[in-house]
Scaffold this motif. Structure first.
Motif, PDB file in Angstrom:
ATOM      1  N   ILE A  49      45.107  33.803  37.621  1.00 12.94           N
ATOM      2  CA  ILE A  49      44.488  34.059  38.927  1.00 12.94           C
ATOM      3  C   ILE A  49      45.574  34.496  39.917  1.00 12.94           C
ATOM      4  CG2 ILE A  49      43.192  33.004  40.859  1.00 12.94           C
ATOM      5  CD1 ILE A  49      41.407  32.670  38.498  1.00 12.94           C
ATOM      6  N   ARG A  50      46.707  33.777  39.911  1.00 11.75           N
ATOM      7  CA  ARG A  50      47.773  34.096  40.869  1.00 11.75           C
ATOM      8  C   ARG A  50      48.267  35.532  40.659  1.00 11.75           C
ATOM      9  NH1 ARG A  50      52.591  33.739  39.824  1.00 11.75           N
ATOM     10  NH2 ARG A  50      52.357  32.203  38.168  1.00 11.75           N
ATOM     11  N   ILE A  51      48.487  35.892  39.387  1.00 11.03           N
ATOM     12  CA  ILE A  51      48.997  37.242  39.096  1.00 11.03           C
ATOM     13  C   ILE A  51      47.988  38.292  39.571  1.00 11.03           C
ATOM     14  CG2 ILE A  51      49.552  38.839  37.191  1.00 11.03           C
ATOM     15  CD1 ILE A  51      50.650  36.301  35.720  1.00 11.03           C
ATOM     16  N   ASN A  52      46.721  38.054  39.261  1.00 13.98           N
ATOM     17  CA  ASN A  52      45.684  39.020  39.661  1.00 13.98           C
ATOM     18  C   ASN A  52      45.558  39.130  41.180  1.00 13.98           C
ATOM     19  OD1 ASN A  52      44.187  40.502  37.601  1.00 13.98           O
ATOM     20  ND2 ASN A  52      43.889  38.480  36.697  1.00 13.98           N
ATOM     21  N   VAL A  53      45.583  37.977  41.868  1.00 16.45           N
ATOM     22  CA  VAL A  53      45.447  38.007  43.337  1.00 16.45           C
ATOM     23  C   VAL A  53      46.646  38.737  43.938  1.00 16.45           C
ATOM     24  CG1 VAL A  53      45.411  36.587  45.434  1.00 16.45           C
ATOM     25  CG2 VAL A  53      43.967  35.966  43.496  1.00 16.45           C
ATOM     26  N   ASP A  54      47.849  38.445  43.427  1.00 17.18           N
ATOM     27  CA  ASP A  54      49.048  39.115  43.979  1.00 17.18           C
ATOM     28  C   ASP A  54      48.954  40.625  43.780  1.00 17.18           C
ATOM     29  OD1 ASP A  54      49.911  36.684  44.678  1.00 17.18           O
ATOM     30  OD2 ASP A  54      51.488  36.489  43.174  1.00 17.18           O
ATOM     31  N   LYS A  55      48.536  41.046  42.572  1.00 12.36           N
ATOM     32  CA  LYS A  55      48.411  42.489  42.291  1.00 12.36           C
ATOM     33  C   LYS A  55      47.424  43.122  43.252  1.00 12.36           C
ATOM     34  CE  LYS A  55      48.334  42.699  37.446  1.00 12.36           C
ATOM     35  NZ  LYS A  55      47.484  43.053  36.332  1.00 12.36           N
ATOM     36  N   HIS A  56      46.284  42.450  43.451  1.00 15.37           N
ATOM     37  CA  HIS A  56      45.253  42.982  44.351  1.00 15.37           C
ATOM     38  C   HIS A  56      45.777  43.085  45.779  1.00 15.37           C
ATOM     39  CE1 HIS A  56      42.436  42.510  41.080  1.00 15.37           C
ATOM     40  NE2 HIS A  56      41.449  42.978  41.825  1.00 15.37           N
ATOM     41  N   LYS A  57      46.572  42.087  46.179  1.00 24.37           N
ATOM     42  CA  LYS A  57      47.071  42.056  47.560  1.00 24.37           C
ATOM     43  C   LYS A  57      47.953  43.278  47.827  1.00 24.37           C
ATOM     44  CE  LYS A  57      48.024  38.632  50.913  1.00 24.37           C
ATOM     45  NZ  LYS A  57      48.311  37.309  51.296  1.00 24.37           N
ATOM     46  N   GLU A  58      48.757  43.617  46.821  1.00 25.79           N
ATOM     47  CA  GLU A  58      49.671  44.754  47.000  1.00 25.79           C
ATOM     48  C   GLU A  58      48.919  46.072  47.176  1.00 25.79           C
ATOM     49  OE1 GLU A  58      52.256  44.789  43.612  1.00 25.79           O
ATOM     50  OE2 GLU A  58      53.076  42.830  44.182  1.00 25.79           O
ATOM     51  N   THR A  59      47.756  46.179  46.531  1.00 22.98           N
ATOM     52  CA  THR A  59      47.067  47.475  46.523  1.00 22.98           C
ATOM     53  C   THR A  59      45.764  47.462  47.324  1.00 22.98           C
ATOM     54  OG1 THR A  59      46.095  46.755  44.451  1.00 22.98           O
ATOM     55  CG2 THR A  59      47.987  48.255  44.290  1.00 22.98           C
ATOM     56  N   LEU A  60      45.572  46.397  48.119  1.00 22.60           N
ATOM     57  CA  LEU A  60      44.296  46.255  48.856  1.00 22.60           C
ATOM     58  C   LEU A  60      44.086  47.409  49.860  1.00 22.60           C
ATOM     59  CD1 LEU A  60      41.866  44.287  49.471  1.00 22.60           C
ATOM     60  CD2 LEU A  60      43.261  43.395  51.326  1.00 22.60           C
ATOM     61  N   SER A  61      42.891  48.002  49.815  1.00 24.75           N
ATOM     62  CA  SER A  61      42.553  49.007  50.831  1.00 24.75           C
ATOM     63  C   SER A  61      41.143  48.708  51.304  1.00 24.75           C
ATOM     64  CB  SER A  61      42.618  50.405  50.203  1.00 24.75           C
ATOM     65  OG  SER A  61      41.743  51.254  50.904  1.00 24.75           O
ATOM     66  N   LYS A  62      40.991  48.562  52.627  1.00 21.17           N
ATOM     67  CA  LYS A  62      39.668  48.120  53.093  1.00 21.17           C
ATOM     68  C   LYS A  62      38.591  49.184  52.873  1.00 21.17           C
ATOM     69  CE  LYS A  62      39.863  48.677  58.195  1.00 21.17           C
ATOM     70  NZ  LYS A  62      40.134  50.062  58.256  1.00 21.17           N
ATOM     71  N   MET A 102      35.503  41.411  43.419  1.00 19.00           N
ATOM     72  CA  MET A 102      35.365  40.160  44.172  1.00 19.00           C
ATOM     73  C   MET A 102      36.693  39.696  44.789  1.00 19.00           C
ATOM     74  SD  MET A 102      33.067  37.948  44.675  1.00 19.00           S
ATOM     75  CE  MET A 102      33.224  36.432  45.553  1.00 19.00           C
ATOM     76  N   THR A 103      37.783  39.856  44.059  1.00 17.59           N
ATOM     77  CA  THR A 103      39.081  39.416  44.587  1.00 17.59           C
ATOM     78  C   THR A 103      39.422  40.233  45.840  1.00 17.59           C
ATOM     79  OG1 THR A 103      39.765  38.867  42.374  1.00 17.59           O
ATOM     80  CG2 THR A 103      41.522  39.062  43.987  1.00 17.59           C
ATOM     81  N   ASP A 104      39.208  41.549  45.783  1.00 15.38           N
ATOM     82  CA  ASP A 104      39.417  42.381  46.970  1.00 15.38           C
ATOM     83  C   ASP A 104      38.542  41.885  48.116  1.00 15.38           C
ATOM     84  OD1 ASP A 104      41.292  44.097  46.061  1.00 15.38           O
ATOM     85  OD2 ASP A 104      40.007  45.868  45.921  1.00 15.38           O
ATOM     86  N   ALA A 105      37.295  41.557  47.802  1.00 19.02           N
ATOM     87  CA  ALA A 105      36.359  41.135  48.859  1.00 19.02           C
ATOM     88  C   ALA A 105      36.843  39.846  49.526  1.00 19.02           C
ATOM     89  CB  ALA A 105      34.964  40.961  48.284  1.00 19.02           C
ATOM     90  N   VAL A 106      37.362  38.899  48.733  1.00 18.14           N
ATOM     91  CA  VAL A 106      37.857  37.646  49.325  1.00 18.14           C
ATOM     92  C   VAL A 106      39.115  37.935  50.148  1.00 18.14           C
ATOM     93  CG1 VAL A 106      38.736  35.319  48.852  1.00 18.14           C
ATOM     94  CG2 VAL A 106      36.862  36.220  47.484  1.00 18.14           C
ATOM     95  N   LEU A 107      39.986  38.823  49.627  1.00 21.92           N
ATOM     96  CA  LEU A 107      41.212  39.163  50.363  1.00 21.92           C
ATOM     97  C   LEU A 107      40.886  39.860  51.683  1.00 21.92           C
ATOM     98  CD1 LEU A 107      43.579  40.337  47.494  1.00 21.92           C
ATOM     99  CD2 LEU A 107      44.005  38.469  49.098  1.00 21.92           C
ATOM    100  N   LEU A 108      39.869  40.708  51.654  1.00 23.89           N
ATOM    101  CA  LEU A 108      39.483  41.404  52.881  1.00 23.89           C
ATOM    102  C   LEU A 108      38.934  40.396  53.900  1.00 23.89           C
ATOM    103  CD1 LEU A 108      39.369  44.152  54.200  1.00 23.89           C
ATOM    104  CD2 LEU A 108      37.050  44.415  53.369  1.00 23.89           C
TER     105      LEU A 108
END
Ligand code: HEM
Length: 527
Positions: free
Chosen positions: A274-287, A293-299
């Motif tokens: 989960i940590r690896i996936n969330v970190d990867k998503h955080k680096e590439t997040l674009s609103k 779902m991970t992008d949606a929670v990060l947004l």
């Protein structure tokens, strides 16, 4: 009134006389005597003024262990409690796990009173060590099964439900994933030449669907990471069983029992992923391009940061994001795969019900694949799902609640801070609410016209009130769609001589999983 006061005055004077006289016989210096008398007076005052609760009845609790021996019985706790509620104690039963008091609710009337009429009183989540281990490998994230009491109001309604959930777990992404992944599972089952246990195929099917919803990546059913994750959760469920000793004896948390250590070690794999996936998503997040779902929670987290409200931000830090994603993943996958497991077992055991379900699916979908939009047009199939969830109550005692104030239920007092368990299995097998509850009979959910009748009040697999399951609106159409796609392509039966067995695979209050079973499948002529 004055007479009463006089009596109290007289009684106090007499008490003081007794204490004074008694102090003459006490050994030691006047200071020791004064201290002893003070302590006795303090204890007496405490006993006189202590708030008396009329607690719900229950079996005798032994010193230190309380009622823990109940877990050594052959039957799981939820079955024992249903019997006790009918034969001995009534629907509200107190148990002591070690020194901790737990109140269990075993009929719909008292569950409704607690979770609906007194929703706020019963909305807390206790700190349970096994849940902390399960949701964040026991790190200091204060996990309390999904959302803490503080987060309840803000996070639950605002961020998760409305935004992340609606945007990702329902609709097109789910349908596309189901249409791509179910045929893989169907081919795998159809390739079996004799009786086989479908557990791994069904589990990897649901894992793959939820994985793609959460992390936006398709994983094949034989993907080693997916299979490892399944092993992690299966082993975790078995190790949790009826909870950990660390919950009953808190000082054990300082140097864990072997079982807790094993659980923590194995679940670390899940949290690393989960940590690896969330970190990867955080680096590439674009609103402008929310992928999963991970992008949606990060947004959702980003929006809170933009509000610059320190109180809200403190409830939505990076640990919370990982915890939420992990909770959604585990809650989403474990419950749905258990339901599908029971579902195939029951449909294979009751061929007539399977045939009727297939007929309805054919009539509504013709030559095309079932779609999410068909949900609501397949009442018989929906009734089958409801009956599967009644007979195979996957989460038999729900998640623990905690009372946030002194309150009452069923005419008994429940002090603030009491742990409360909802016995969903008992609600679903209560002979006062279900005609022959041991029978698998989807028709009980239909009206005279074959439409879904109003939901029976004692059907409550997703619970109710302020802590009700966040995934109900996703889980029901998702499972109906998966079942419809499987039944469209396969006929399923039990090998000759095998019979449905409702006993669980192992004795656990956390999950109710069928014993390993075998099925035979044949392809249907239609696509
Ligand atoms: C067959 C499917 C499911 C069943 C039977 C089920 C059942 C439950 C139950 C009994 C609870 C505890 C409610 C309470 O404490 O009163 C719960 C809580 C929860 N469920 Fe589900 N669930 C299912 C699917 C899902 C799915 C697919 C998701 C998300 C993707 C999900 C997310 C949650 C969450 C987040 C909570 C905690 C809510 C809170 O603490 O406020 N569930 N579920």
């Amino acid at each position: 009134m004055s007479e009463a006061l006089l009596t109290v005055k007289e009684a106090t004077a007499k008490l003081l006389d007794v204490v004074r006289e008694g102090s003459q016989h006490l050994p030691g210096s006047p200071t020791t005597q004064a201290l002893t008398v003070g302590a006795v007076m303090g204890a007496l005052t405490y006993l006189l003024l202590k708030k008396r609760y009329r607690l719900p009845p229950g079996p005798t609790a032994f010193p230190l262990v309380g009622n823990l021996l109940v877990f050594r019985e052959k039957d799981p706790l939820y079955m024992i409690l249903l019997n006790w509620s009918k034969e001995k104690y009534g629907p509200v039963i107190t148990l002591y796990f070690g020194p901790k008091r737990w109140v269990t609710l075993n009929s719909i009337d008292v569950v409704h009173e607690a979770l609906v009429k007194k929703a706020t009183d019963f909305a807390g989540r206790p700190y349970a060590f096994w849940i902390a281990v399960r949701t964040c490998a026991g790190s200091k994230c204060q996990a309390t099964a999904v959302l803490s009491n503080k987060q309840l109001g803000t996070a639950r309604e605002t961020y998760i439900c409305t935004f992340a959930f609606r945007s990702f777990m329902t609709g097109t992404p789910l349908e596309v994933a189901v249409h791509e992944i179910v045929p893989l599972a169907v081919d795998k089952m159809a390739a079996e030449t004799g009786p086989f246990d479908p557990h791994v195929i069904l589990s990897s099917l649901m894992f793959s669907i939820i994985y793609s919803m959460c992390f936006g990546e398709r994983r094949g059913l034989d993907d080693p990471e997916l299979l490892r994750l399944m092993h992690v959760l299966d082993t975790g469920n078995e190790l949790i069983g009826n909870g950990l000793f660390e919950d009953v004896v808190p000082f054990l948390r300082l140097s864990l029992t072997p079982r807790a250590r094993q659980l923590k070690a194995i679940l670390t794999e899940l949290f690393d992923l989960i940590r690896i996936n969330v970190d990867k998503h955080k680096e590439t997040l674009s609103k402008d391009n929310i992928r999963d779902m991970t992008d949606a929670v990060l947004l959702a987290q980003k929006r809170v940061e933009e509000e610059e409200n320190p109180e809200k931000m403190a409830m939505f830090n990076d640990v919370h994001v990982r915890q939420i994603v992990s909770d959604l993943f585990v809650a989403g996958v474990d419950t749905t795969r258990m339901t599908l497991d029971w579902g195939l077992y029951l449909l294979a055991s009751f061929p007539e019900i399977q045939r009727k379900t297939q007929e309805e699916i054919e009539a509504v979908t013709g030559d095309r694949m079932p779609q999410l939009a068909d949900y609501g047009k397949l009442p018989y199939t929906e009734a089958v799902l409801y009956e599967i969830m009644r007979v195979g109550t996957g989460v038999p005692m729900g998640l623990p609640h905690e009372t946030l104030c002194d309150t009452t239920v069923g005419g008994f007092d429940v002090p603030k801070g009491t742990m409360v368990l909802i016995n969903h299995w008992a609600l679903h097998n209560d002979p006062d609410h279900w005609d022959k509850p041991e029978e698998f009979r989807p028709e009980r959910f239909l009206d005279d016209q074959g439409k879904m009748a109003p939901k029976p009040e004692s059907w409550l697999p997703f619970s109710t009130g302020r802590r009700a399951c966040l995934g109900e609106a996703i889980a029901k159409p998702e499972i109906v769609l998966v079942l419809a796609c499987i039944l469209k392509r396969l006929n399923i039966s039990l090998p000759p001589g095998d019979k449905f067995d409702p006993r669980p695979a192992f004795n656990s209050t956390a999950v109710y999983i069928p014993k390993p079973y075998r099925i035979i499948v044949t392809r249907r002529t239609k696509p």
